[in-house]
Design a protein around this motif. Structure first.
Motif, short mmCIF file in Angstrom:
data_model
loop_
_atom_site.label_atom_id
_atom_site.label_comp_id
_atom_site.label_asym_id
_atom_site.label_seq_id
_atom_site.Cartn_x
_atom_site.Cartn_y
_atom_site.Cartn_z
N ILE A 18 0.73 -0.83 0.29
CA ILE A 18 -0.13 0.58 0.38
C ILE A 18 0.83 1.09 -0.34
CG2 ILE A 18 -1.69 1.28 1.68
CD1 ILE A 18 -2.47 -0.88 2.64
N PRO A 19 1.25 1.73 -1.15
CA PRO A 19 1.43 3.48 -1.63
C PRO A 19 1.28 4.01 0.01
CG PRO A 19 0.88 3.41 -3.33
CD PRO A 19 0.22 2.05 -2.47
N CYS A 20 2.56 4.05 1.05
CA CYS A 20 2.74 4.96 2.35
C CYS A 20 2.30 5.92 1.78
CB CYS A 20 3.93 5.55 2.64
SG CYS A 20 4.05 6.30 4.33
N PRO A 21 1.43 6.96 2.23
CA PRO A 21 0.90 8.84 1.95
C PRO A 21 2.27 9.71 1.62
CG PRO A 21 -0.07 8.11 4.29
CD PRO A 21 0.86 7.01 3.79
N VAL A 22 2.15 10.36 1.28
CA VAL A 22 3.66 11.02 0.56
C VAL A 22 3.19 12.70 1.91
CG1 VAL A 22 3.60 10.94 -2.02
CG2 VAL A 22 2.03 12.88 -0.93
N TRP A 23 2.24 12.64 2.45
CA TRP A 23 2.48 13.81 3.52
C TRP A 23 1.86 13.01 5.10
CZ3 TRP A 23 -2.28 12.85 0.60
CH2 TRP A 23 -3.16 12.03 1.26
N ALA A 24 3.42 11.61 5.18
CA ALA A 24 3.13 10.78 6.46
C ALA A 24 4.63 12.00 6.65
CB ALA A 24 4.29 9.85 6.42
N ARG A 25 4.66 12.77 7.88
CA ARG A 25 5.33 13.51 9.18
C ARG A 25 6.77 13.83 8.88
NH1 ARG A 25 4.25 17.89 10.84
NH2 ARG A 25 2.13 17.53 10.40
N ALA A 26 7.43 13.76 8.46
CA ALA A 26 9.07 13.80 8.46
C ALA A 26 9.53 14.77 9.43
CB ALA A 26 10.01 14.81 7.39
N PRO A 27 10.24 14.01 10.49
CA PRO A 27 11.62 14.96 11.85
C PRO A 27 11.51 16.30 11.24
CG PRO A 27 11.97 12.91 11.05
CD PRO A 27 11.12 12.80 9.58
N GLY A 28 11.00 16.71 12.43
CA GLY A 28 11.35 17.85 12.50
C GLY A 28 10.50 19.23 11.48
N ASP A 29 9.73 18.47 10.82
CA ASP A 29 8.70 19.02 10.02
C ASP A 29 7.79 19.81 11.32
OD1 ASP A 29 9.41 19.05 7.75
OD2 ASP A 29 7.82 17.75 7.38
N PRO A 30 7.79 21.29 11.24
CA PRO A 30 6.18 21.99 12.43
C PRO A 30 5.28 22.05 12.40
CG PRO A 30 7.55 23.76 10.94
CD PRO A 30 8.06 22.32 10.25
N VAL A 31 4.39 21.86 13.11
CA VAL A 31 2.81 21.62 13.30
C VAL A 31 2.04 22.46 12.50
CG1 VAL A 31 1.31 20.06 13.84
CG2 VAL A 31 2.71 18.95 14.23
N ALA A 32 1.83 22.99 11.63
CA ALA A 32 0.56 24.59 11.84
C ALA A 32 -0.62 24.27 12.68
CB ALA A 32 -0.31 24.63 10.32
N LEU A 33 -0.77 25.62 13.30
CA LEU A 33 -2.24 26.09 14.01
C LEU A 33 -2.43 26.91 13.46
CD1 LEU A 33 -0.37 27.94 16.07
CD2 LEU A 33 -0.06 25.25 17.65
N VAL A 34 -3.83 27.10 14.40
CA VAL A 34 -4.55 28.25 14.50
C VAL A 34 -4.60 29.20 15.63
CG1 VAL A 34 -6.54 29.84 13.39
CG2 VAL A 34 -5.19 27.68 12.59
N LEU A 35 -4.46 29.64 15.72
CA LEU A 35 -4.02 30.59 17.14
C LEU A 35 -5.36 30.88 17.92
CD1 LEU A 35 -1.23 33.21 17.06
CD2 LEU A 35 -1.33 30.90 18.34
N GLY A 36 -5.79 30.79 18.83
CA GLY A 36 -7.28 30.32 19.19
C GLY A 36 -8.06 29.65 19.49
N PRO A 37 -9.19 29.46 20.05
CA PRO A 37 -10.02 31.08 20.36
C PRO A 37 -9.42 31.43 21.70
CG PRO A 37 -11.02 29.10 21.36
CD PRO A 37 -9.64 28.61 20.61
N GLN A 38 -9.27 30.88 23.02
CA GLN A 38 -8.63 32.33 24.00
C GLN A 38 -6.83 32.55 24.02
OE1 GLN A 38 -10.64 29.09 24.98
NE2 GLN A 38 -12.72 29.74 24.81
N GLU A 39 -6.73 32.77 22.82
CA GLU A 39 -5.15 33.13 22.95
C GLU A 39 -5.04 35.01 23.20
OE1 GLU A 39 -6.76 35.10 18.98
OE2 GLU A 39 -7.11 33.36 20.18
N ARG A 40 -6.62 34.97 24.07
CA ARG A 40 -6.04 36.70 24.37
C ARG A 40 -6.00 36.95 26.06
NH1 ARG A 40 -10.69 34.88 23.77
NH2 ARG A 40 -12.96 35.06 26.10
N PHE A 41 -6.21 35.20 26.64
CA PHE A 41 -5.29 34.36 27.95
C PHE A 41 -4.15 35.28 27.69
CE2 PHE A 41 -10.32 33.71 27.48
CZ PHE A 41 -10.29 34.39 28.50
N PHE A 42 -2.87 34.63 26.91
CA PHE A 42 -2.06 34.46 27.12
C PHE A 42 -0.95 35.72 26.97
CE2 PHE A 42 -4.56 30.88 26.49
CZ PHE A 42 -3.60 29.44 26.71
N GLY A 43 -0.12 36.04 26.96
CA GLY A 43 0.72 37.47 26.70
C GLY A 43 1.31 37.03 25.74
N ALA A 44 1.61 37.91 25.15
CA ALA A 44 2.67 38.07 23.92
C ALA A 44 3.20 36.77 24.01
CB ALA A 44 2.82 39.37 23.26
#
Length: 310
Positions: A165-191
């Motif tokens: 079974i071809p392994c998906p090409v998007w399998a995570r490589a070591p060191g790749d940063p994981v994408a995230l969206v800030l929030g929904p309560q990022e206002r409670f955390f300082g810069a």
């Protein structure tokens, strides 16, 4: 009709029966559950010609050993870089193999990955809860945990050509940063805390199960609002307790929570994130909501092409 019976000889912790999960039930307080690596399950079923979302055996790092007591059966093993031994032959995950009566199928941890699934060419007979086999680990409701001595019955058992079974090409490589969206309560955390989240390395701790994983690293303690009203939470939410420890919620996450959520992992990143093992180093990068939507759509389109649904 052809029938196959497998017996569980050994099973590590967190091995269970899963299907696509209970979508649409969170408003009733019912977690979705389902596979930790949803892409792996989809590709395993596709390799066997099974209906999408059918039940599978999900295997953790502890591994599993099954023996075919009756009949003949083809199975697909997908997810991570697990080591597979089928009927005395040594293979890797991402394989379709055929078992003869008396054969053993052993799936054990390999060089990478934390979860894999075993799909069956046939119809796995298992107890459903609210219309789904997916097991909620904390309650045990659903198809249930896989433990030594349990038997799995597969009706309409089929034989298929053995294949990779071809392994998906998007399998995570070591060191790749994981994408995230800030929030929904990022206002409670300082810069400074936001800067730490996006700049410092974190490690997955041993506090890791199907519900979530705690991260070890610099404190992300919120400035306040530890008693915000409970609200719906999503898979991938990064919630932070008063001690500054972040937890990433996974497949069996609770449906509501009152800890502030500093960020949420992009949905298309979750299957790769789930394959990180305890003690693995992870970094994060922020994307906009619009970029997150584009990422999810791109990944969904790529998977649809792999499954012949484009």
């Amino acid at each position: 009709m052809p029938r196959a019976v497998l017996r569980v000889l050994e099973a590590g912790p967190h091995c269970s029966l899963q299907d696509a999960g209970r979508a649409g039930m969170m408003r009733f307080g019912v977690p979705v559950s389902g596979p930790m690596d949803r892409v792996a399950m989809a590709l395993a079923h596709h390799a066997l010609g099974n209906p999408p979302g059918a039940a599978v055996a999900e295997v953790s790092l502890g591994g599993i050993v099954l023996q075919l007591e009756e009949g003949r059966l083809s199975v697909a093993v997908a997810g991570g870089g697990f080591m597979v031994e089928a009927g005395g032959r040594r293979l890797g995950s991402w394989s379709v193999v055929t078992l003869q009566e008396g054969d053993r199928l052993a799936v054990r941890r390999g060089p990478w990955g934390a979860w894999c699934c075993i799909a069956f060419a046939g119809v796995l007979q298992a107890e459903a809860w609210l219309g789904h086999v997916a097991t909620h680990a904390l309650s045990g409701l659903g198809g249930g945990a896989l433990t030594a001595g349990r038997r799995l019955v597969i009706e309409d058992a089929r034989l298929l050509p053995e294949a990779a079974i071809p392994c998906p090409v998007w399998a995570r490589a070591p060191g790749d940063p994981v994408a995230l969206v800030l929030g929904p309560q990022e206002r409670f955390f300082g810069a400074d805390r936001i800067e730490v989240l996006l700049g410092a390395p974190f490690r997955l701790s041993d506090a890791y199960d199907r519900m979530g994983v705690r991260l070890r690293g610099p404190s992300l303690a919120p400035d306040g609002a530890l008693a915000i009203p409970s609200e719906p939470v999503l898979r991938g939410a990064v919630q932070v307790a008063g001690d500054g420890v972040a937890t990433v919620l996974m497949a069996d996450h609770q449906t509501t929570g009152g800890y502030p959520k500093i960020a949420t992992l992009v949905g298309s990143e979750l299957d790769g994130f789930a394959q990180l093992r305890p003690h693995a180093v992870v970094r994060f990068r922020a994307v906009t909501p619009e970029q997150a939507v584009a990422m999810v759509r791109l990944r969904a389109a790529a998977l649809a092409r792999r499954l012949g649904r484009a």
